[in-house]
Design an enzyme around this catalytic site. Structure first.
Site, PDB file in Angstrom:
ATOM      1  N   SER A 187      -4.602  13.432   5.008  1.00  0.00           N
ATOM      2  CA  SER A 187      -5.663  13.247   4.019  1.00  0.00           C
ATOM      3  C   SER A 187      -5.782  11.791   3.585  1.00  0.00           C
ATOM      4  CB  SER A 187      -5.402  14.137   2.794  1.00  0.00           C
ATOM      5  OG  SER A 187      -4.191  13.776   2.160  1.00  0.00           O
ATOM      6  N   ASP A 244      -7.376   9.624  -6.067  1.00  0.00           N
ATOM      7  CA  ASP A 244      -6.586  10.371  -7.049  1.00  0.00           C
ATOM      8  C   ASP A 244      -7.115  10.145  -8.457  1.00  0.00           C
ATOM      9  OD1 ASP A 244      -4.978  11.155  -4.980  1.00  0.00           O
ATOM     10  OD2 ASP A 244      -3.322   9.797  -5.455  1.00  0.00           O
ATOM     11  N   GLY A 257      -4.162  10.137  -1.079  1.00  0.00           N
ATOM     12  CA  GLY A 257      -4.186  10.879   0.174  1.00  0.00           C
ATOM     13  C   GLY A 257      -2.879  10.627   0.911  1.00  0.00           C
ATOM     14  N   ASN A 314      -1.382   6.947   1.768  1.00  0.00           N
ATOM     15  CA  ASN A 314      -0.198   6.520   1.017  1.00  0.00           C
ATOM     16  C   ASN A 314       0.940   6.116   1.948  1.00  0.00           C
ATOM     17  OD1 ASN A 314      -1.472   7.059  -1.414  1.00  0.00           O
ATOM     18  ND2 ASN A 314      -0.554   9.091  -1.641  1.00  0.00           N
ATOM     19  N   GLN A 321       1.528  20.338   1.430  1.00  0.00           N
ATOM     20  CA  GLN A 321       0.775  21.271   0.587  1.00  0.00           C
ATOM     21  C   GLN A 321       0.102  22.387   1.369  1.00  0.00           C
ATOM     22  OE1 GLN A 321       0.265  17.919   0.695  1.00  0.00           O
ATOM     23  NE2 GLN A 321      -0.077  17.040  -1.334  1.00  0.00           N
ATOM     24  N   ASN A 330       9.865  19.271   1.279  1.00  0.00           N
ATOM     25  CA  ASN A 330      10.751  19.246   0.123  1.00  0.00           C
ATOM     26  C   ASN A 330      11.538  20.556   0.108  1.00  0.00           C
ATOM     27  OD1 ASN A 330       9.150  21.269  -1.123  1.00  0.00           O
ATOM     28  ND2 ASN A 330       7.872  19.742  -2.148  1.00  0.00           N
ATOM     29  N   THR A 346      13.701  16.747   1.338  1.00  0.00           N
ATOM     30  CA  THR A 346      13.844  16.001   0.101  1.00  0.00           C
ATOM     31  C   THR A 346      14.119  16.985  -1.039  1.00  0.00           C
ATOM     32  OG1 THR A 346      11.437  16.045  -0.246  1.00  0.00           O
ATOM     33  CG2 THR A 346      12.358  14.136   0.894  1.00  0.00           C
ATOM     34  N   GLY A 355       7.002  11.373  -2.454  1.00  0.00           N
ATOM     35  CA  GLY A 355       7.344  11.875  -1.130  1.00  0.00           C
ATOM     36  C   GLY A 355       6.682  11.079  -0.021  1.00  0.00           C
ATOM     37  N   ASP A 356       5.454  10.629  -0.247  1.00  0.00           N
ATOM     38  CA  ASP A 356       4.760   9.815   0.743  1.00  0.00           C
ATOM     39  C   ASP A 356       5.491   8.492   0.950  1.00  0.00           C
ATOM     40  OD1 ASP A 356       2.856  11.838   0.766  1.00  0.00           O
ATOM     41  OD2 ASP A 356       1.556  10.811  -0.669  1.00  0.00           O
TER      42      ASP A 356
END
Length: 328
Positions: free
Chosen positions: A8, A12, A48, A52, A172, A195, A223, A256-257
């Site tokens: 993506s 944001d 996105g 990122n 996601q 994660n 993670t 996380g990115d």
């Protein structure tokens, strides 16, 4: 190492709620939930997952190839990414839809409630990887990140067909995908990123045990929030890496990115898995200290000094030749 980052590309809209979501939740009435939270701050930022990750890699000195679909409103965002070293030549531009939007509210416990509008991201299913590989002289690795589901499946299958190593990073989209779809995204990956919650969800939906997933991918990276990260490889001891201490907690969006960006930079530089995770964890700490996923600034000496404080001088010495931090 030529790495394509697919997924993506979004804007944001980040809001802050001074309170705790949990205080407004009535467990017995969740099927009738109707809530509104008064936000006292709004930040509009670039985001996105693919953008990122690519931004983070570029700020560590890499030249990542961003692959995704956007609207005609992408001009300013494209300029920003290209100024920071991201290859945007393979970004598809839709002439009918707006760039995707991520709207997220974070409470005082760092819990989040979010909505994602796909928009132009749906056109990512039209993108073929082979012309991109031909343009850049071949691809060494492709990260298949959260994206239009059909695009994720297409990119994964094309990597298998063409023999390009790929990273499965469904993120996601695991919440919406069914078991057979997730199996198609994961099976045969060089790396699988999730994660801790997503790791359990992957096992539940695929019907594969943790051991079986480890057998089906080369490396499994999980993670675990404040507990760091664990790395699993068949026949080897689990590698555990703690988080790097943050100066402050501002916003967890994009952490996380950033970890993935650092990890991929380490892979590109030939670092071992532990050092890759340490580099990723250090970059992730920069993101949690700022509001917005691409607002942090990296300075080489300061970055390496923090690495040494977190993981020891040997870590900083080994990672130093791999990174060339760009001043944001």
């Amino acid at each position: 190492m030529k790495i394509a980052v697919t997924g993506s590309i979004a804007t944001d809209h980040l809001m802050t709620f001074r309170g705790r979501f949990r205080d407004s939740l009535v467990v017995e009435q969740l099927d009738k939930i109707s809530l509104s939270f008064l936000a006292d701050e709004l930040e509009i930022r670039r985001g996105g997952v693919a953008a990122n990750i690519a931004f983070g890699m570029a700020n560590l000195g890499q030249r990542p190839i961003l692959v995704g679909s956007v609207g005609e409103d992408f001009g300013d965002y494209r300029s920003w990414l290209e100024r920071h070293g991201v290859d945007c030549e393979s970004v598809h531009v839709s002439d009918t839809r707006h760039t995707a939007r991520f709207v997220c509210t974070t409470d005082d416990d760092m819990a989040q409630i979010a909505t994602f509008y796909a928009g132009a991201m749906s056109d990512a299913r039209l993108i073929e990887l082979n012309p991109i590989a031909q343009r850049v002289g071949g691809l060494d690795l492709v990260l298949v990140g959260a994206n239009d589901p059909e695009a994720m499946l297409r990119h994964t299958q094309e990597c298998r067909t063409r023999g390009i190593p790929f990273i499965a990073d469904p993120s996601q989209q695991l919440a919406f995908a069914d078991g057979p779809e997730i199996r198609r995204l994961v099976d045969g990956a060089a790396y699988l990123f999730t994660n801790e919650y997503e790791a359990h969800l992957t096992e539940q939906k695929t019907g594969w045990s943790a051991d079986e997933i480890t057998r089906r991918v080369d490396v499994r990276v999980i993670t675990r929030g404040s507990e760091g990260v664990t790395i699993h490889r068949k026949g080897e001891d689990v590698i555990s890496v703690s988080v790097a201490r943050e100066v402050r907690k501002a916003d967890p969006t994009g952490v996380g990115d950033a970890f993935r960006a650092g990890f991929l930079t380490g892979l590109s530089g030939g670092l071992d898995l532990r050092r890759c995770a340490e580099l990723g964890s250090m970059l992730a700490t920069y993101v949690i200290e700022t509001v917005g996923t691409q607002e942090y600034q990296l300075r080489q000496e300061h970055f390496l000094s923090r690495l040494a404080d977190a993981y020891g001088a040997d870590s900083a010495d080994e990672i130093s030749p791999v990174v060339a931090c760009r001043h944001g």
